[in-house]
Every structure is written in C-alpha cells, then in structure tokens.
Design an enzyme around this catalytic site. Structure first.
Site, PDB file in Angstrom:
ATOM      1  N   HIS A  15       8.788 -32.080 -24.181  1.00  0.00           N
ATOM      2  CA  HIS A  15       9.309 -32.650 -22.929  1.00  0.00           C
ATOM      3  C   HIS A  15       8.093 -32.355 -22.498  1.00  0.00           C
ATOM      4  O   HIS A  15       8.251 -32.664 -21.100  1.00  0.00           O
ATOM      5  CB  HIS A  15      10.380 -32.642 -21.814  1.00  0.00           C
ATOM      6  CG  HIS A  15      12.011 -32.350 -22.748  1.00  0.00           C
ATOM      7  ND1 HIS A  15      12.443 -33.853 -22.871  1.00  0.00           N
ATOM      8  CD2 HIS A  15      12.773 -31.289 -23.036  1.00  0.00           C
ATOM      9  CE1 HIS A  15      13.193 -33.583 -23.764  1.00  0.00           C
ATOM     10  NE2 HIS A  15      13.648 -32.422 -24.098  1.00  0.00           N
TER      11      HIS A  15
ATOM     12  N   LYS B 278       5.237  -9.591 -19.337  1.00  0.00           N
ATOM     13  CA  LYS B 278       4.483  -8.529 -20.125  1.00  0.00           C
ATOM     14  C   LYS B 278       2.981  -9.059 -20.442  1.00  0.00           C
ATOM     15  O   LYS B 278       2.499  -8.312 -20.341  1.00  0.00           O
ATOM     16  CB  LYS B 278       5.990  -8.161 -20.841  1.00  0.00           C
ATOM     17  CG  LYS B 278       6.956  -7.339 -20.338  1.00  0.00           C
ATOM     18  CD  LYS B 278       6.466  -6.227 -19.188  1.00  0.00           C
ATOM     19  CE  LYS B 278       6.894  -6.177 -18.321  1.00  0.00           C
ATOM     20  NZ  LYS B 278       8.215  -6.757 -16.913  1.00  0.00           N
TER      21      LYS B 278
ATOM     22  N   ARG C 109       1.176   2.225  -5.827  1.00  0.00           N
ATOM     23  CA  ARG C 109       1.629   0.937  -5.439  1.00  0.00           C
ATOM     24  C   ARG C 109      -0.007  -0.052  -5.016  1.00  0.00           C
ATOM     25  O   ARG C 109       0.518  -1.050  -4.136  1.00  0.00           O
ATOM     26  CB  ARG C 109       2.152   2.096  -3.985  1.00  0.00           C
ATOM     27  CG  ARG C 109       2.891   2.423  -4.009  1.00  0.00           C
ATOM     28  CD  ARG C 109       3.814   3.505  -3.065  1.00  0.00           C
ATOM     29  NE  ARG C 109       4.237   1.784  -1.555  1.00  0.00           N
ATOM     30  CZ  ARG C 109       4.786   2.130  -1.421  1.00  0.00           C
ATOM     31  NH1 ARG C 109       6.102   3.023  -2.252  1.00  0.00           N
ATOM     32  NH2 ARG C 109       5.700   0.875  -0.918  1.00  0.00           N
TER      33      ARG C 109
ATOM     34  N   CYS D 287       0.920  -1.713  -0.444  1.00  0.00           N
ATOM     35  CA  CYS D 287       0.065   0.147  -0.078  1.00  0.00           C
ATOM     36  C   CYS D 287       0.862   1.376  -0.118  1.00  0.00           C
ATOM     37  O   CYS D 287       1.974   0.855   0.205  1.00  0.00           O
ATOM     38  CB  CYS D 287      -0.365   0.074   1.177  1.00  0.00           C
ATOM     39  SG  CYS D 287      -1.334  -1.493   1.501  1.00  0.00           S
TER      40      CYS D 287
ATOM     41  N   GLU E 257      10.565 -12.833 -20.237  1.00  0.00           N
ATOM     42  CA  GLU E 257       9.380 -11.747 -19.824  1.00  0.00           C
ATOM     43  C   GLU E 257       8.738 -10.852 -20.639  1.00  0.00           C
ATOM     44  O   GLU E 257       7.999 -10.482 -20.632  1.00  0.00           O
ATOM     45  CB  GLU E 257      10.956 -10.668 -20.140  1.00  0.00           C
ATOM     46  CG  GLU E 257      10.551  -9.201 -19.392  1.00  0.00           C
ATOM     47  CD  GLU E 257      10.077  -8.457 -18.142  1.00  0.00           C
ATOM     48  OE1 GLU E 257       9.630  -7.367 -18.953  1.00  0.00           O
ATOM     49  OE2 GLU E 257      10.270  -9.615 -17.533  1.00  0.00           O
TER      50      GLU E 257
ATOM     51  N   LYS F 272       3.005  -1.320  -8.464  1.00  0.00           N
ATOM     52  CA  LYS F 272       4.336  -1.507  -8.904  1.00  0.00           C
ATOM     53  C   LYS F 272       5.516  -1.965  -7.576  1.00  0.00           C
ATOM     54  O   LYS F 272       6.161  -2.665  -8.036  1.00  0.00           O
ATOM     55  CB  LYS F 272       5.024   0.395  -8.558  1.00  0.00           C
ATOM     56  CG  LYS F 272       6.155   0.429  -9.235  1.00  0.00           C
ATOM     57  CD  LYS F 272       5.945   0.341 -11.131  1.00  0.00           C
ATOM     58  CE  LYS F 272       7.791   0.394 -11.481  1.00  0.00           C
ATOM     59  NZ  LYS F 272       7.751  -1.041 -12.498  1.00  0.00           N
TER      60      LYS F 272
ATOM     61  N   TRP G 218      -3.213  -1.701  -1.186  1.00  0.00           N
ATOM     62  CA  TRP G 218      -3.539  -3.355  -2.257  1.00  0.00           C
ATOM     63  C   TRP G 218      -3.351  -4.772  -1.402  1.00  0.00           C
ATOM     64  O   TRP G 218      -3.045  -4.437  -0.265  1.00  0.00           O
ATOM     65  CB  TRP G 218      -2.639  -3.486  -2.371  1.00  0.00           C
ATOM     66  CG  TRP G 218      -2.112  -4.760  -3.629  1.00  0.00           C
ATOM     67  CD1 TRP G 218      -1.868  -4.410  -5.271  1.00  0.00           C
ATOM     68  CD2 TRP G 218      -1.469  -6.560  -3.223  1.00  0.00           C
ATOM     69  NE1 TRP G 218      -2.086  -5.751  -5.731  1.00  0.00           N
ATOM     70  CE2 TRP G 218      -1.832  -6.550  -4.624  1.00  0.00           C
ATOM     71  CE3 TRP G 218      -1.333  -6.612  -1.848  1.00  0.00           C
ATOM     72  CZ2 TRP G 218      -1.936  -8.355  -4.116  1.00  0.00           C
ATOM     73  CZ3 TRP G 218      -1.367  -7.927  -2.373  1.00  0.00           C
ATOM     74  CH2 TRP G 218      -1.213  -8.885  -3.187  1.00  0.00           C
TER      75      TRP G 218
ATOM     76  N   GLU H 150       0.825  -9.523 -17.403  1.00  0.00           N
ATOM     77  CA  GLU H 150       0.767  -8.703 -16.532  1.00  0.00           C
ATOM     78  C   GLU H 150      -0.430  -7.464 -17.000  1.00  0.00           C
ATOM     79  O   GLU H 150      -0.672  -7.221 -16.770  1.00  0.00           O
ATOM     80  CB  GLU H 150       1.305  -7.964 -15.683  1.00  0.00           C
ATOM     81  CG  GLU H 150       2.726  -7.362 -16.330  1.00  0.00           C
ATOM     82  CD  GLU H 150       4.233  -7.039 -14.924  1.00  0.00           C
ATOM     83  OE1 GLU H 150       3.423  -6.948 -14.613  1.00  0.00           O
ATOM     84  OE2 GLU H 150       5.080  -7.849 -16.141  1.00  0.00           O
TER      85      GLU H 150
ATOM     86  N   ASN I 137       1.391   0.062   6.000  1.00  0.00           N
ATOM     87  CA  ASN I 137       1.360  -0.417   4.867  1.00  0.00           C
ATOM     88  C   ASN I 137       2.664  -1.931   4.783  1.00  0.00           C
ATOM     89  O   ASN I 137       3.161  -1.616   6.085  1.00  0.00           O
ATOM     90  CB  ASN I 137       2.492  -0.075   4.360  1.00  0.00           C
ATOM     91  CG  ASN I 137       3.357  -0.792   3.279  1.00  0.00           C
ATOM     92  OD1 ASN I 137       2.851  -1.393   2.349  1.00  0.00           O
ATOM     93  ND2 ASN I 137       4.503  -0.030   1.746  1.00  0.00           N
ATOM     94  N   GLY I 138       1.727  -2.956   5.365  1.00  0.00           N
ATOM     95  CA  GLY I 138       1.741  -4.429   5.842  1.00  0.00           C
ATOM     96  C   GLY I 138       1.441  -5.250   6.160  1.00  0.00           C
ATOM     97  O   GLY I 138       1.058  -4.828   5.259  1.00  0.00           O
TER      98      GLY I 138
END
Ligand code: AGP
Length: 605
Positions: free
Chosen positions: A501, A482, A27, A2, A478, A600, A74, A485, A98-99
């Site tokens: 495989h 992208k 955030r 947060c 990567e 972020k 969040w 997300e 925040n935590g």
C-alpha cells in the site's frame, strides 16, 4: 530532561556533586554546571559537553563551598553551549532546573522592562531574575512561593542564595525530585539513583511541594505554605547493579542480563507449587473489566502493542493502545469498567505521567507496570506491577522491554484465567512454557557472532525496513526504533501486509530488509510479503524458527530462533534485533549508552 542535584553539608560539596552528575548523565549530556557559595559569593562553573569537562575546570579552579547545586542538560530552550548551561545565577541567587517554563517569554518581557539583563536563551533564567526581583522586598520563603506561583509549566528546581549561606531550596511541579538524608549533610536529586552512593534514606516531593535543606535538617512545605512531614523510604542497596562490570558499556551488559532478569521476574509472579500466577491482591475484579487501555511512549508503547494481541488472543476483553502524548489531549470517554494500564521503565516519563494524572482526575481504574518502583508513576497509580529488571542505564531500553512484555503476558494470562476464558490445561501449559524463557533467551544470546556478521550489511545502508505480522509487528517497530536511536540509520517498522500500500516503493537493489516470520498463523502470509520484497531487489534478513530450506532461497541471511510457544516467540525475536542495533552502532563508533539527542527518561513534554 535534565538532571539536578543539591547538597548542604559541613564539608566541601563539589566532589559529591560531580559524582552525582555523572550518575545523572543518562538524563541529559549536552552541557553541565554547578555553583557553590565560596567566600560569601555565588561561584558558578559551567561547560558544554560531558561532566568530565566540568571536572577538568574544577581541577584547575576548585570550588570550596559546603553548599551547592549541579546540573546536566538536555537542551529545550537555547542551543547546548556554556552560556545556556545551568546553573543560571544573578548576584544573589543561583538556580538549576529540570522541566519547561511555558510562560517564560511573557515573564522575560516584563523583567526586561524592569531593566533586568538576560545572558542566556533559556526559559530557566526567568526563574533566577524573577526570584532576584522578589528578594528585594520579600523574605526568602515568600519570594520562592511568589516566584513559583508565577510559573506555568513543569519544574524541579534547586536554588541557593548568596545571603542565606546554609540553605538549599528544592521545589517540584511535574518533574521528579527526591530528597536524601545524610550525616551532617542533606541532598536533593532528580532521582534516588543519583543519591544512592551518599544515602539510602529518601523522601519524594509531590507536585506543589518545596523543601528547605540545611546540613542538619530538612523542612517540607506544601503549596499552601503549610509545614508538612514526609515519609522516609529506605532504598535497597543495588549499587553493584549500576556498574558495567566487565562489559564495554551498559547496553551490552543489560542485553546479556535478560536471561537472569526474566528469571527474577518469573520467580516474583509464578507460584510453581500451585502452577498459578500470583498478582498480590490486584484491587480490580477482572470480571468487571470490559475494556483495557494500554498507554506508554517509545519502547514502552511497543510492549503495549504486544499486550493488545495477547489480551485479544486470551480473553474477550476489548483492548486499545495509546501513545501517551496523544492520549493526554484527547477527549477520553472514561468508564468505570475500564482499566488503564500505564507502562514505563523509568516511571517518570512526563507524557505517561500526565496521562495517568488525567485518569486519576477522572477516578478511572489505573495500574502501572514500571521498573523504578519508587517513581512518580508508580506512586500515582492504584496498583503497581514491578518488572524486576534492575536499574537500566543504557538510553536504549532492552531488558526493560522484555520485562514489560513478560508482566503484560502474565497479566493477560491471569485475567483470562479469572474470567474463565482460558482452560486450566492451556493456562498451566503457558505457565510451564514460560519457565523455559530464561534458557531460551540464553540460547539466542549465544548466537551473537551471527548477528555481528549480519550487522556489517547495515553499516553503509541509508535506510532499512523491519516487517512483521501479528505479534511480530510490534517487534518490527521495536527493532526499527533500536536501530534508529543507536546507529542513526533511518529505519521503519511496518506490518508486512501494509507494504504493497506504498512502502514497497522504497525497496531497491541491495536495501537490507529485516523480516520476522515465526512459524505461527501469520507465517505463510509473511513469507509471501517477503517474496514481494525480494522480487524488487531487497536484501532480506529473515528471523524465524522455521527450518525448511525452500524459503531460504534468494535471502541474504536466515537467523533461527529456537522453536517454542507462539506467545514466547516475540521475546526471542527481540533479542537479535537488540544485538543488531548494538553491533551496527558499534561498527559506526556511535556512543552506545548515550546516543545523540536522546536521554533515558523524558521528563518534559
Ligand atoms: C527506548 O529505547 C527509548 N529510550 C524510549 O523510547 C523510551 O522507551 C521512552 O522514552 C519511554 O520511557 P519509559 O519507559 O521510561 O517511560
């Protein structure tokens, strides 16, 4: 993860709190709230969704107080809604957090037995009610210290009190907290970015410390309740770097900045006169390093994977990579000749910070490759290599990834040079080729319309795969991250040789498959893997610098990157994959800068 803010001022604070919360929204953005002391009482206003909703509430019912705290959320405990939004207040105290409080259930049971009523499903509300219970018999500082001693887990807190109308208290353990100094007002915030529009004078709380703000002064105490002094840093003014400019969103701006940011980074590290890489008194003698461990999360971890290939190509050092959330709980055999490299854009990712903390506790050699130089990870590492990418606001990391790869490549070249494991000729040639990177990036970005066209093939796709070998494998990972997300399409990055495989079973008619096949030592092998996919109906989009026609048969699209040094190809292959994810998400009207369920900087475990 947060975002929190707190202000003690001589004038009403709700306007500045709202502006700071908008800055902190990267955030967390599922709900928001603030509280002030109005007419001697705690006045709390909360909403689900974005800060704009809170702004509307304040427009109808303004907060007048000169002292307040604010929060963007969040969700970790309790669904995103107005009740679970912060602040969490009792009659006498209001808290933003925040935590994660790991022992919130046991404290909650204890407080319920004492007839305290809980309104929310959050872990945070136990802090509010525990503090309320202590304030009945103890003074404010002892109540805060006693409360913090009871909490297990991580927190950055902002607290205001009905009966102490001019004080904001901030506290930190694990989650970042900055303190800002103004004229007749002072601030706390989750990071300096939120405070930059109000001040450039900043200090940072370390774990176990608290601060007491009034409009006129700030006092600091350590966990032993002793008063302490803090260094005051002056921040660079890069306000203009945190606006979208003419771009529709931060991500498209940040993608387009990569030619400039890579040039800035090269300028910082390459000494053109001496044709050398300058590492500014790197404290560890590369000849004494026999193992390098590269650690990060998400995109940062992918840059670690690229570095593994580069170090192995250029030196005889043993290299391993680790995902921070796994590394921090493993039984690591620390060795004084090991170098632990921590990669993080924000420098605040909780798992990466905890892994670094573990290394520090074991007196290991550490260095950090970060974008935010005043971050916790930068401050805790033995040595810091900034990537000079400028503020990155879009949740999906783009220019920071290019910056991380660039600094890691420079580090691998320099260390190999000092260990005499690369010839002068090769060293200078690689540096010379690197100077072309900014213009090569520009060249690839100019082909965005081709990617926009290719992106249409993915809009209705239920899944896709990204394949590569060697240095292209981490880029495939990567690219898949992208797309996942940003467009919420399930995508997997895979070593191309691994397909037969198992994952080959996923290939069916029309499934779009991205193949990265630069003309390097893996080229032929990758092309034969591509043929296996085509043979089963896969719709291949090929990214390569090979221009022979033969391989273009039966493929859907071929996107050419410019020919260049093999070690530069991963950079150029990354750009079209960033743009692909961007355009697919745009076509699907996804929120580009604030994808669902993400944030972020991940400051909780
Ligand atoms: C990447 O686009 C994501 N935002 C995420 O994977 C990110 O790379 C990860 O959370 C690590 O963040 P950091 O670099 O700030 O430590």
């Amino acid at each position: 993860m947060c975002g929190i803010i707190g202000i003690a001022s001589a004038k009403p604070v709700s306007g500045n709190i709202i502006e700071a919360l908008k800055k902190l929204e990267y955030r967390g953005y599922d709900s928001a709230g603030l509280s002030t002391i109005d007419d001697g009482k705690i006045s709390e206003k909360k909403c689900s969704g974005r800060v704009n909703n809170l702004e509307k509430i304040l427009f109808e019912n303004p907060s007048k107080g000169n002292l307040g705290i604010g929060h963007v959320r969040w969700a970790t405990h309790g669904i995103p809604n107005e009740i679970n939004a912060h602040p969490h207040s009792s009659e006498v105290v209001s808290v933003v957090h925040n935590g994660i409080i790991e022992n919130s259930n046991s404290i909650k049971e204890e407080l319920i037995k004492k007839n305290y009523l809980f309104k929310s499903q959050t872990d945070t509300e136990v802090i509010t009610l525990l503090l309320t219970s202590y304030l009945k018999n103890l003074d404010i500082l002892d109540s805060v210290h006693k409360t913090l001693e009871r909490l297990e887990g991580s927190f950055a807190l902002g607290i205001i009190f009905k009966n102490f109308k001019d004080i904001v208290i901030g506290a930190r353990r694990g989650s970042p907290l900055a303190v800002g100094y103004g004229h007749e007002e002072n601030y706390i915030g989750s990071d300096s970015y939120a405070l930059k529009s109000m001040t450039n004078k900043i200090s940072y709380l370390e774990d176990g410390e608290i601060c007491i703000l009034t409009k006129d002064k700030v006092e600091f105490y350590n966990s032993e309740k002793n008063k302490i002094n803090k260094e005051i840093l002056t921040l660079s003014n890069d306000e203009n770097k945190t606006t979208k400019g003419d771009f529709k969103d931060f991500m498209s701006k940040e993608i387009n900045e990569q030619s400039i940011t890579s040039k800035t980074c090269l300028k910082e590290y390459i000494d053109h006169l001496r044709k050398d890489i300058n590492f500014y008194n790197f404290p560890i003698n590369p000849n004494e390093i026999n193992r390098i461990t590269l650690i990060g999360c998400g995109t940062a971890y992918h840059s670690c994977l690229i570095a593994k290939y580069l170090f192995e190509e250029l030196s005889s050092i043993t290299v391993e990579t680790d995902i921070a959330s796994e590394f921090r709980y493993r039984k690591i055999k620390f060795n004084k000749n090991n170098l632990y490299v921590f990669v993080s854009q924000s420098g605040e990712t909780a798992d990466t910070f905890a892994a670094l903390d573990l290394c520090n506790k074991n007196k290991a050699n550490t260095c950090a490759i970060v974008n935010v130089v005043e971050s916790s990870i930068a401050r805790a590492a033995d040595f810091v290599f900034p990537i000079h990418a400028g503020p990155e606001i879009g949740v999906a990391s783009t220019k920071a990834f290019i910056g991380q790869m660039l600094v890691l490549y420079l580090l691998s070249l320099k260390i190999s040079k000092i260990r005499n494991e690369i010839t002068d000729q090769n060293y200078i040639k690689n540096i010379k080729d690197l100077n072309n990177l900014p213009s090569l990036i520009k060249e690839v970005l100019a082909k965005r319309n081709e990617i926009q066209n290719i992106a249409k093939d993915f809009i209705n796709s239920k899944g896709t795969m990204f394949l590569g070998r060697g240095l292209s494998y981490p880029i495939a990972l990567e690219g898949a991250l992208k797309l996942k997300e940003l467009s919420y399409i399930h995508a997997e990055g895979y070593p191309a040789g691994e397909m037969k495989h198992g994952p080959l079973a996923l290939i069916e008619d029309g499934l779009p498959v991205v193949v990265l096949a630069p003309k390097d030592k893996y080229f032929e092998k990758t092309i034969s893997n591509m043929q296996e996919v085509i043979a089963r109906g896969g719709k291949v989009i090929l990214f390569t610098d090979d221009d022979s026609e033969i391989i273009s048969e039966n493929i859907r699209y071929k996107f050419n990157i410019p020919k260049c040094n093999d070690y530069i190809k991963p950079f150029l292959l990354t750009l079209p994959l960033q743009m692909l994810a961007y355009y697919v998400a745009s076509f699907k009207n996804c929120d580009i800068d604030k994808p669902r369920n993400l944030a972020k900087s991940v400051t909780v475990e």
